[in-house]
Design an enzyme around this catalytic site. Structure first.
Site, PDB file in Angstrom:
ATOM      1  N   CYS A 242     -14.429   1.991   7.922  1.00 43.11           N
ATOM      2  CA  CYS A 242     -15.187   2.965   7.709  1.00 43.11           C
ATOM      3  C   CYS A 242     -15.280   4.381   8.159  1.00 43.11           C
ATOM      4  CB  CYS A 242     -16.881   2.978   8.445  1.00 43.11           C
ATOM      5  SG  CYS A 242     -17.636   1.132   7.246  1.00 43.11           S
ATOM      6  N   ASN A 371     -10.640   0.965   2.059  1.00 46.12           N
ATOM      7  CA  ASN A 371     -10.866   0.761   2.450  1.00 46.12           C
ATOM      8  C   ASN A 371     -12.630  -0.169   2.940  1.00 46.12           C
ATOM      9  OD1 ASN A 371     -11.608  -0.876   5.502  1.00 46.12           O
ATOM     10  ND2 ASN A 371     -13.072   0.946   6.043  1.00 46.12           N
ATOM     11  N   GLU A 372     -12.656  -1.291   1.748  1.00 45.91           N
ATOM     12  CA  GLU A 372     -14.016  -1.656   1.669  1.00 45.91           C
ATOM     13  C   GLU A 372     -14.989  -1.453   0.597  1.00 45.91           C
ATOM     14  OE1 GLU A 372     -16.154  -2.625   5.375  1.00 45.91           O
ATOM     15  OE2 GLU A 372     -14.560  -3.384   6.044  1.00 45.91           O
TER      16      GLU A 372
HETATM   17  O1  AHR Z   1     -14.301  -2.970  11.558  1.00 44.66           O
HETATM   18  C1  AHR Z   1     -15.368  -3.057  11.880  1.00 44.66           C
HETATM   19  C2  AHR Z   1     -16.543  -2.326  10.777  1.00 44.66           C
HETATM   20  O2  AHR Z   1     -16.067  -3.171   9.748  1.00 44.66           O
HETATM   21  C3  AHR Z   1     -14.903  -1.555   9.686  1.00 44.66           C
HETATM   22  O3  AHR Z   1     -15.099   0.078   9.561  1.00 44.66           O
HETATM   23  C4  AHR Z   1     -14.871  -1.558   8.358  1.00 44.66           C
HETATM   24  O4  AHR Z   1     -14.284  -1.404   7.272  1.00 44.66           O
HETATM   25  C5  AHR Z   1     -15.427  -2.826   8.438  1.00 44.66           C
HETATM   26  O5  AHR Z   1     -16.911  -3.012   7.302  1.00 44.66           O
END
Ligand code: AHR
Length: 644
Positions: A242, A371-372
């Site tokens: 994140c 990322n996500e």
């Molecule tokens: O690993 C912790 C968090 O989990 C990361 O920042 C994110 O990519 C996921 O939601």
């Protein structure tokens, strides 16, 4: 005692109800040589106060309520007056050392000596006889400031080292001192005192232990870095997570790699979406250098030019995109990153790398974009712009897309649809799931389309209800990793998450390695990771496996560079299993195997106070090509056999 075919002694009267067998047969299949790596993100105080060895907290006076509501530019600092001192310390921003980090402190001395004391990150650990490098930037703003004194003291105020620096000049100048501690303390402090009637500006007040990992300047804490190096990861994913897209801070929190390289005093500190502050002293240069130092491939993640869907805590609906007008510049930033890593020292960004002391390219091979993120039209458009530009310019780079935050569901399906449509080479899947999910998904990748994108399992961990690091959770991960090895033609990379967590600052559990200022406490999950990373192969040897009623998982690989054959067996049974391992189809097998076993109470944890409840035990045993072994309950067994 009876002898098994391989010669191992079996207890006579013991009833062993569970039987299993692993019969290797069939052609070896090449699998990813980079399968097991790590994922570093600055959460749980992993960077500042953690892996990054800087001992001064809030060194550039940039802490603010944006980082944490009770913080300000003087957090971690206390006003000190000595020798009848009269005066004050105030924050200023005019004529700063670095416009990106505009705050500094002004020490106004009317009489005696006036200064500041820094408490470090939960205290400063100082060791008798050890050397510490102090650096600060000072500037005379008014009057006639005199010399600056710096000293290290223990929690009772006893002086352990001191030095006198010159008087500040009319512009920002760096001043340094070498301090050798005359004692030990865990609650040490740094004091900086100004004298002479006048106003002295101070910024970037820094204290580093001389002993950093591999002796690097602006380096890493050696014990913590060594614990990571001991894993022997094949790659390091960084800087998030994140943190990359700024999490709920939105676009303003987006990670800008360019502001994290070059001299540290010129970098930009910024709020960390995990509720604290990132100095970026551990920046892209240090990440690349660390990868090189531990023999791992760098795997940076850049934002996909959209914010997290949880921006402003607008859960699932807060995704913002960079305006189209900003895209050209942003794409250039990403291209520049590749040049920074791989360009010749004569190129624009290669020169910046060379100026930092690394003329040789870092050999970047992987780059993740995003990322996500929620897979929305706006995400797709921005991702595609970045991805296509990088692919056109650097066709050999292995680019990694994302399929959302979960192992299934709307974003996952949409992400995969998009990946197929755009013919992506690799996508990043994440799963934080209960231990049983991992056992139930051992065959997750067996049916994946071999012609579609390959997989990076970029974040995973088995989550117990209470989020403990139990052996049971670690074994669920181990079982799953045997599946990843079997499908190592599809799954190219995998990394547990998160990596580091500091005691008293742990926001997310479970983690792989816990630490405080003095101690490093690897979890039992770490032991599993270490066993897999150090016993990885580049060929999978297919086997027919009887799993004792679903209580056992296994894989067999070969490591080309040594020729060794490695068998991994994971059991979640409550009683021992007699497992027959038949390697008769493998030519030239040595008659002995090195065996490592990790076993214990399934609910046991390795934690502070009890760091070594479950540790691997090593022995050797005679091994005929077909041998029956006793596999302990709740265990991971690794057999390593040489071949001639
Ligand atoms: O690993 C912790 C968090 O989990 C990361 O920042 C994110 O990519 C996921 O939601």
């Amino acid at each position: 005692m009876g002898q098994t075919p391989g010669g191992e002694a079996a207890p006579k009267a013991m009833i062993l109800p569970l039987l299993a067998s692993i019969v290797v047969a069939g052609a070896p299949k090449p699998i990813s040589p980079d399968l097991f790596g790590i994922f570093f993100e600055d959460l749980n105080a992993a960077a500042d106060g953690g892996l990054y060895a800087e001992l001064v907290q809030n060194r550039s006076f940039e802490y603010s309520p944006l980082d944490r509501k009770e913080w300000n530019g003087l957090t971690a600092w206390t006003l000190v007056k000595e020798r009848g001192g009269e005066g004050r310390a105030s924050l200023r921003t005019g004529a700063p050392l670095n416009p990106d980090n505009p705050h500094y402190v002004s020490l106004v001395v009317e009489k005696g000596a006036v200064g500041l004391r820094n408490e470090g990150f939960d205290g400063i650990v100082l060791r008798k006889g050890e050397t510490y490098d102090l650096a600060l930037f000072a500037c005379a703003f008014a009057g006639q400031p005199g010399t600056i004194t710096v000293r290290l003291e223990n929690e009772a105020g006893a002086v352990l080292a001191s030095a006198v620096l010159g008087a500040p000049s009319d512009d920002w100048r760096k001043q340094t001192a070498t301090l050798v501690s005359s004692g030990d303390t865990e609650g040490g402090r740094l004091v900086v005192l100004a004298s002479g009637k006048g106003a002295t500006g101070l910024d970037m007040v820094s204290l580093f232990p001389r002993k950093t990992f591999r002796g690097r300047a602006n380096g890493l804490r050696p014990d913590l870095a060594q614990a990571i190096a001991d894993l022997q990861p094949k790659f390091v994913r960084f800087p998030g997570g994140c943190v990359v897209h700024g999490g709920w801070l939105g676009l303003s929190g987006m990670y800008d790699w360019k502001k994290t390289v070059g001299p540290v005093e010129g970098r930009r500190a910024q709020p960390n979406q995990w509720g604290y502050h990132q100095t970026t002293g551990l920046g892209y240069f240090e990440y690349f250098q660390f990868c090189e130092d531990i023999g791992a491939k760098p795997l940076p993640v850049v934002p996909a030019a959209v914010s997290c869907q949880n921006t402003d805590s607008n859960w699932g609906k807060g995704q913002e995109a960079l305006p189209l007008a900003a895209m050209k510049g942003y794409i250039q930033d990403v291209l520049d990153l590749v040049e920074y890593a791989n360009g010749p020292a004569t190129s624009k960004w290669g020169r910046v790398r060379a100026a930092a002391g690394h003329p040789k390219p870092f050999g970047l091979e992987y780059l993740a974009i995003g990322n996500e993120e929620a897979i929305t039209p706006v995400f797709e458009s921005r991702f595609k712009m970045v991805h296509d530009a990088v692919r056109a310019r650097y066709p050999k780079l292995k680019l990694i897309g994302t399929v959302g935050p979960f192992p299934s569901g709307e974003d996952f399906d949409a992400g995969w649809r998009f990946a197929r449509q755009e013919r992506l080479g690799l996508v990043d899947e994440h799963y934080y799931m209960p231990p049983d999910w991992f056992w139930d998904n051992l065959a997750r990748y067996d049916g994946y389309d071999r012609g579609a994108a390959k997989v990076y399992a970029g974040e995973y961990a088995a989550h117990e209800k209470g989020r403990e690091n139990t052996l049971r959770a670690a074994l669920a991960e181990a079982a799953y990793l045997t599946g990843l090895e079997r499908d190592g033609d599809v799954v190219r990379l995998a990394s547990y998450a998160p990596l580091l967590a500091k005691q008293g600052h742990t926001q997310w559990r479970p983690d792989l390695i816990y630490f405080d200022n003095r101690t490093v406490c690897p979890s039992v999950n770490y032991e599993v990771q270490r066993l897999f990373m150090r016993n990885a192969g580049d060929f999978h040897l297919p086997a027919a496996v009887e799993t004792a009623g679903g209580t056992l998982a296994s894989s067999v690989v070969r490591e080309s560079k040594s020729g060794d054959v490695i068998v991994k067996i994971v059991s979640r049974a409550e009683t021992p299993i007699r497992a027959t391992v038949d390697l008769s189809s493998i030519k030239g097998l040595a008659p002995r195997a090195a065996r490592t076993v990790l076993t214990g109470d399934p609910l046991a944890e390795n934690r502070f106070g009890e760091p070594a409840r479950v540790l691997p035990k090593l022995d050797t045993l005679p091994f005929a090509p077909k041998t029956t072994l006793e596999i302990p309950p709740s265990s991971l067994t690794v057999l390593r056999l040489k071949t001639r």
